[in-house]
Design an enzyme around this catalytic site. Structure first.
Site, PDB file in Angstrom:
ATOM      1  N   SER A 276       1.135  -1.040   0.029  1.00 12.73           N
ATOM      2  CA  SER A 276       0.189  -0.288   0.118  1.00 12.73           C
ATOM      3  C   SER A 276       0.463   1.394  -0.324  1.00 12.73           C
ATOM      4  CB  SER A 276      -0.669   0.126   1.382  1.00 12.73           C
ATOM      5  OG  SER A 276      -2.112   1.117   1.363  1.00 12.73           O
TER       6      SER A 276
ATOM      7  N   HIS B 263      -7.706  -5.626   0.064  1.00 12.56           N
ATOM      8  CA  HIS B 263      -6.210  -5.285   0.171  1.00 12.56           C
ATOM      9  C   HIS B 263      -5.105  -5.397   1.484  1.00 12.56           C
ATOM     10  CE1 HIS B 263      -3.825  -1.720  -0.075  1.00 12.56           C
ATOM     11  NE2 HIS B 263      -3.788  -1.265   0.610  1.00 12.56           N
TER      12      HIS B 263
END
Length: 257
Positions: free
Chosen positions: A87, A236
């Site tokens: 991320s 994610h």
């Protein structure tokens, strides 16, 4: 010159850096660090500025974070190394690889170099609703967070940042003030003229919308050697949701070269 970033270090062998995401820290990678170290790697999981046990600063940008990591690598005297970033940490890793010729292999977890619209407002609202002057315990902090953040897993992730600042007062390790003020920095696109020609793996969660099929062509313009691997059933937080599959792909890629 800023202080060196805090790092959790384990193992010996080929150097490998791990860079966490927004609100994260090296502790989140503890299990993966141990397993990678067991495979003949010297693993350094860093706390980026304004996160974990690393220093706090009013400056918060990808350029600043990359310079921090380069400063850390300089102190290790490595000739080359592998970097994994998830991320926000993935964006740091991409820009790092484009700026440091010592990066041998790049692994990016569920992020691309493109612009991402701000989407942390609810989390920031919950975090800023906590008044530590009232000396809440962990349960009371969670209760306040739950009024804003319904996902139990997200709250648990955030609560890992709690520590006893004094014997009777909790606080967050991350620099909430600066992260709130500079949240738009996290979504910024990386410069399109920055590229890395070396071996690159983009790992993404098939249930996540951070890396879409239409992004891959654009990514290859900056990372022409990119391989793309999607993890089934992962969102994610793919390294936490599918740790064994994540590790398997990381090790397969590292041992290719």
């Amino acid at each position: 010159m800023n202080p060196l970033l805090y790092a959790k270090v384990e193992g010996s062998g080929k150097p490998l850096l791990i860079l966490h995401g927004f609100f994260g820290m090296s502790d989140n990678w503890k299990s993966i660090v141990t397993q990678l170290a067991a495979q003949g790697l010297e693993v350094h999981a860093l706390d980026l500025r304004n996160h974990g046990r690393s220093f706090h600063s009013e400056e918060f940008s990808y350029d600043a974070m990359v310079q921090d990591v380069i400063h850390y690598v300089d102190a290790q005297s490595w000739e080359n190394y592998v970097v994994i970033g998830h991320s926000m940490g993935g964006k740091v890793a991409m820009l790092l690889a484009a700026n440091d010729a010592r990066v041998q292999q790049l692994i990016v977890a569920d992020i691309g170099p493109k612009y991402y619209a701000p989407h942390h407002q609810t989390i920031l609202k919950g975090l800023n609703a906590i008044d530590f002057n009232t000396k809440p315990n962990r349960g009371e902090v969670d209760e306040v967070l739950s009024q804003h953040i319904t996902e139990f897993g997200v709250r648990q992730f955030l609560l890992k940042n709690l520590y006893w600042q004094t014997p009777d007062t909790l606080a967050f390790r991350f620099n909430l003030k600066v992260l709130t003020e500079k949240v738009e920095e996290v979504g910024k696109a990386l410069p399109s003229d920055k590229s890395f020609l070396g071996p690159t793996l983009f790992l993404y969660g098939k249930k996540s919308n951070y890396v879409l099929p239409e992004d891959m062509l654009e990514i290859r313009k900056q990372f022409p050697s990119a391989q793309f691997v999607g993890l089934e059933g992962a969102g994610h937080w793919l390294h936490a949701e599918k740790p064994q599959e994540f590790l398997q792909e990381v090790l397969r890629f590292i041992h290719q070269f």
